[in-house]
Design a protein around this motif. Structure first.
Motif, mmCIF file in Angstrom:
data_model
loop_
_atom_site.group_PDB
_atom_site.id
_atom_site.type_symbol
_atom_site.label_atom_id
_atom_site.label_comp_id
_atom_site.label_asym_id
_atom_site.label_seq_id
_atom_site.Cartn_x
_atom_site.Cartn_y
_atom_site.Cartn_z
ATOM 1 N N SER A 78 21.424 41.054 97.929
ATOM 2 C CA SER A 78 20.578 42.068 97.312
ATOM 3 C C SER A 78 20.600 41.955 95.790
ATOM 4 O O SER A 78 19.559 42.088 95.120
ATOM 5 C CB SER A 78 21.043 43.460 97.753
ATOM 6 O OG SER A 78 20.247 44.475 97.160
ATOM 7 N N LYS A 79 21.776 41.693 95.230
ATOM 8 C CA LYS A 79 21.889 41.516 93.781
ATOM 9 C C LYS A 79 21.078 40.305 93.318
ATOM 10 O O LYS A 79 20.449 40.324 92.251
ATOM 11 C CB LYS A 79 23.354 41.340 93.389
ATOM 12 C CG LYS A 79 24.202 42.586 93.600
ATOM 13 C CD LYS A 79 25.664 42.313 93.249
ATOM 14 C CE LYS A 79 26.536 43.539 93.484
ATOM 15 N NZ LYS A 79 27.964 43.260 93.199
ATOM 16 N N ILE A 80 21.094 39.253 94.130
ATOM 17 C CA ILE A 80 20.324 38.046 93.790
ATOM 18 C C ILE A 80 18.833 38.348 93.769
ATOM 19 O O ILE A 80 18.110 37.935 92.845
ATOM 20 C CB ILE A 80 20.637 36.912 94.788
ATOM 21 C CG1 ILE A 80 22.051 36.385 94.564
ATOM 22 C CG2 ILE A 80 19.622 35.776 94.665
ATOM 23 C CD1 ILE A 80 22.505 35.353 95.573
ATOM 24 N N LEU A 81 18.345 39.087 94.761
ATOM 25 C CA LEU A 81 16.924 39.420 94.802
ATOM 26 C C LEU A 81 16.530 40.310 93.621
ATOM 27 O O LEU A 81 15.418 40.171 93.077
ATOM 28 C CB LEU A 81 16.579 40.109 96.124
ATOM 29 C CG LEU A 81 16.612 39.235 97.387
ATOM 30 C CD1 LEU A 81 16.181 40.046 98.608
ATOM 31 C CD2 LEU A 81 15.703 38.010 97.234
ATOM 32 N N ASP A 82 17.401 41.208 93.236
ATOM 33 C CA ASP A 82 17.126 42.051 92.066
ATOM 34 C C ASP A 82 16.980 41.188 90.807
ATOM 35 O O ASP A 82 16.078 41.410 89.976
ATOM 36 C CB ASP A 82 18.236 43.078 91.869
ATOM 37 C CG ASP A 82 18.220 44.167 92.923
ATOM 38 O OD1 ASP A 82 17.190 44.327 93.601
ATOM 39 O OD2 ASP A 82 19.265 44.853 93.088
ATOM 40 N N THR A 83 17.859 40.191 90.676
ATOM 41 C CA THR A 83 17.793 39.288 89.515
ATOM 42 C C THR A 83 16.516 38.466 89.544
ATOM 43 O O THR A 83 15.858 38.279 88.512
ATOM 44 C CB THR A 83 19.017 38.345 89.517
ATOM 45 O OG1 THR A 83 20.210 39.130 89.424
ATOM 46 C CG2 THR A 83 18.956 37.381 88.351
ATOM 47 N N ILE A 84 16.146 37.981 90.742
ATOM 48 C CA ILE A 84 14.931 37.183 90.875
ATOM 49 C C ILE A 84 13.702 38.010 90.501
ATOM 50 O O ILE A 84 12.767 37.508 89.826
ATOM 51 C CB ILE A 84 14.812 36.633 92.312
ATOM 52 C CG1 ILE A 84 15.859 35.547 92.547
ATOM 53 C CG2 ILE A 84 13.419 36.091 92.581
ATOM 54 C CD1 ILE A 84 15.925 35.040 93.975
ATOM 55 N N LYS A 85 13.684 39.266 90.908
ATOM 56 C CA LYS A 85 12.546 40.118 90.562
ATOM 57 C C LYS A 85 12.437 40.286 89.049
ATOM 58 O O LYS A 85 11.332 40.227 88.473
ATOM 59 C CB LYS A 85 12.669 41.480 91.253
ATOM 60 C CG LYS A 85 11.469 42.385 90.972
ATOM 61 C CD LYS A 85 11.521 43.670 91.787
ATOM 62 C CE LYS A 85 10.278 44.512 91.482
ATOM 63 N NZ LYS A 85 10.261 45.767 92.280
ATOM 64 N N GLU A 86 13.561 40.498 88.409
ATOM 65 C CA GLU A 86 13.560 40.626 86.949
ATOM 66 C C GLU A 86 13.014 39.356 86.291
ATOM 67 O O GLU A 86 12.217 39.416 85.339
ATOM 68 C CB GLU A 86 14.974 40.893 86.444
ATOM 69 C CG GLU A 86 15.524 42.270 86.820
ATOM 70 C CD GLU A 86 16.970 42.439 86.379
ATOM 71 O OE1 GLU A 86 17.470 41.557 85.642
ATOM 72 O OE2 GLU A 86 17.598 43.446 86.762
ATOM 73 N N VAL A 192 8.742 38.986 96.934
ATOM 74 C CA VAL A 192 10.122 39.388 96.629
ATOM 75 C C VAL A 192 10.355 40.845 97.013
ATOM 76 O O VAL A 192 11.408 41.194 97.558
ATOM 77 C CB VAL A 192 10.440 39.157 95.141
ATOM 78 C CG1 VAL A 192 11.808 39.733 94.790
ATOM 79 C CG2 VAL A 192 10.383 37.674 94.808
ATOM 80 N N ASP A 193 9.362 41.707 96.734
ATOM 81 C CA ASP A 193 9.482 43.113 97.139
ATOM 82 C C ASP A 193 9.624 43.231 98.654
ATOM 83 O O ASP A 193 10.425 44.026 99.162
ATOM 84 C CB ASP A 193 8.269 43.911 96.665
ATOM 85 C CG ASP A 193 8.288 44.191 95.166
ATOM 86 O OD1 ASP A 193 9.403 44.189 94.590
ATOM 87 O OD2 ASP A 193 7.213 44.399 94.576
ATOM 88 N N ASN A 194 8.835 42.437 99.388
ATOM 89 C CA ASN A 194 8.921 42.444 100.851
ATOM 90 C C ASN A 194 10.296 41.959 101.318
ATOM 91 O O ASN A 194 10.855 42.475 102.289
ATOM 92 C CB ASN A 194 7.830 41.563 101.462
ATOM 93 C CG ASN A 194 6.428 42.155 101.295
ATOM 94 O OD1 ASN A 194 6.286 43.376 101.119
ATOM 95 N ND2 ASN A 194 5.404 41.319 101.342
ATOM 96 N N ALA A 195 10.816 40.936 100.598
ATOM 97 C CA ALA A 195 12.137 40.419 100.949
ATOM 98 C C ALA A 195 13.214 41.472 100.698
ATOM 99 O O ALA A 195 14.158 41.617 101.494
ATOM 100 C CB ALA A 195 12.434 39.156 100.142
ATOM 101 N N ILE A 196 13.081 42.207 99.617
ATOM 102 C CA ILE A 196 14.042 43.283 99.315
ATOM 103 C C ILE A 196 14.012 44.340 100.412
ATOM 104 O O ILE A 196 15.064 44.803 100.878
ATOM 105 C CB ILE A 196 13.737 43.902 97.940
ATOM 106 C CG1 ILE A 196 14.075 42.900 96.820
ATOM 107 C CG2 ILE A 196 14.531 45.196 97.743
ATOM 108 C CD1 ILE A 196 13.661 43.355 95.438
#
Length: 275
Positions: A78-86, A192-196
């Motif tokens: 989850s932290k990785i996806l947050d970083t990717i979104k940023e 990415v939002d869908n993945a989150i």
């Protein structure tokens, strides 16, 4: 002429002493069916039930440990996806240069690679938790946890595919750096939002399963304690049996002494008669 006046030692003294000794040695009041057949059957049934609870608790605790490991792994994802979104938000504006956008994509792909490494390496006792296996990125098998004494006492978790393939991030993984534009970055934000959201569902699944397992473990522990309390009624009263053993041992010694004296007297009588 036959003279037979020897006194016989009361064998019940020795039997009682041996019975007390067996109870002291085993810690169990009933050691053989002759002690009390019906009570022995009840005691054995209670002990077998307690052993069953012990194994069910062990199964449940093992399943809790597995779900905790999986939950921690998805937390890192989850932290990785947050970083990717940023990073995608940074790449989606035209104020970011082409070189800057290329560097961002490179970093994103490195993060996605780590995302998949977590999925392939997270396991418990050799069982991969976030995908089929360490080399197969398809969905994992659903897990069934035996959490009771009956076959139907099952807690089940769904199959999981917590990797870039399962969460719909393949387009981002395969994004060509030479054509990567601000518009592409904006389009990829949705995936990415869908993945989150998908990962949040996976984490919810693990959380729900863990709560069920913890509740089951507490219930099993309560039942085991009650069963052991019932079985403890058949435990040895050490003070009583130690006292009884000492008494029977003294009686046996007195009996043996009496036997010796009786034998000696009888021998003297025989000699007197023969003379």
């Amino acid at each position: 002429m036959q003279i037979n006046s020897n006194s016989t030692i009361n064998q019940n003294v020795y039997a009682s002493a041996n019975q007390s000794l067996a109870r002291i040695a085993t810690g169990i009041e009933l050691n053989q069916s002759s002690d009390n057949a019906s009570s022995l059957s009840i005691a054995n049934s209670l002990l077998a039930q307690s052993n069953g609870y012990s194994q069910a608790i062990e199964n449940t605790n093992s399943a809790i440990a597995s779900s905790q490991i999986a939950s921690s792994a998805t937390n890192e994802q989850s932290k990785i996806l947050d970083t990717i979104k940023e990073k995608l938000l940074q790449a989606s504006t035209d104020t970011t240069s082409k070189e800057g956008r290329d560097a961002i994509l490179k970093e994103i792909k490195a993060q996605l690679n780590q995302f998949d490494k977590i999925a392939s390496s997270t396991n418990y006792n050799g069982q991969t938790l976030l995908q089929k296996s360490s080399t197969d990125s398809s969905a994992s098998d659903s897990q069934q946890y035996q959490s009771g004494l009956k076959g139907e006492d099952i807690i089940e978790s769904s199959s999981i595919q917590s990797n870039t393939q399962g969460l719909g991030l393949s387009a981002l993984v395969n994004q060509n750096s030479t054509t990567f534009s601000a518009s592409d970055a904006r389009d990829l934000l949705k995936s990415v939002d869908n993945a989150i959201n998908g990962l949040n569902e996976v984490r919810t699944e693990f959380g729900t399963t863990q709560k069920q397992l913890e509740s089951s473990s507490r219930n099993l522990l309560t039942q085991q304690t009650s069963t052991l309390n019932a079985a403890s009624l058949f435990d040895t009263d050490y003070a009583k049996e130690s006292s009884n053993f000492s008494k029977q041992n003294i009686l046996a010694q007195i009996g043996a002494y009496g036997q010796v004296q009786s034998t000696s007297v009888n021998q003297q009588n025989v000699l007197r008669l023969l003379s």
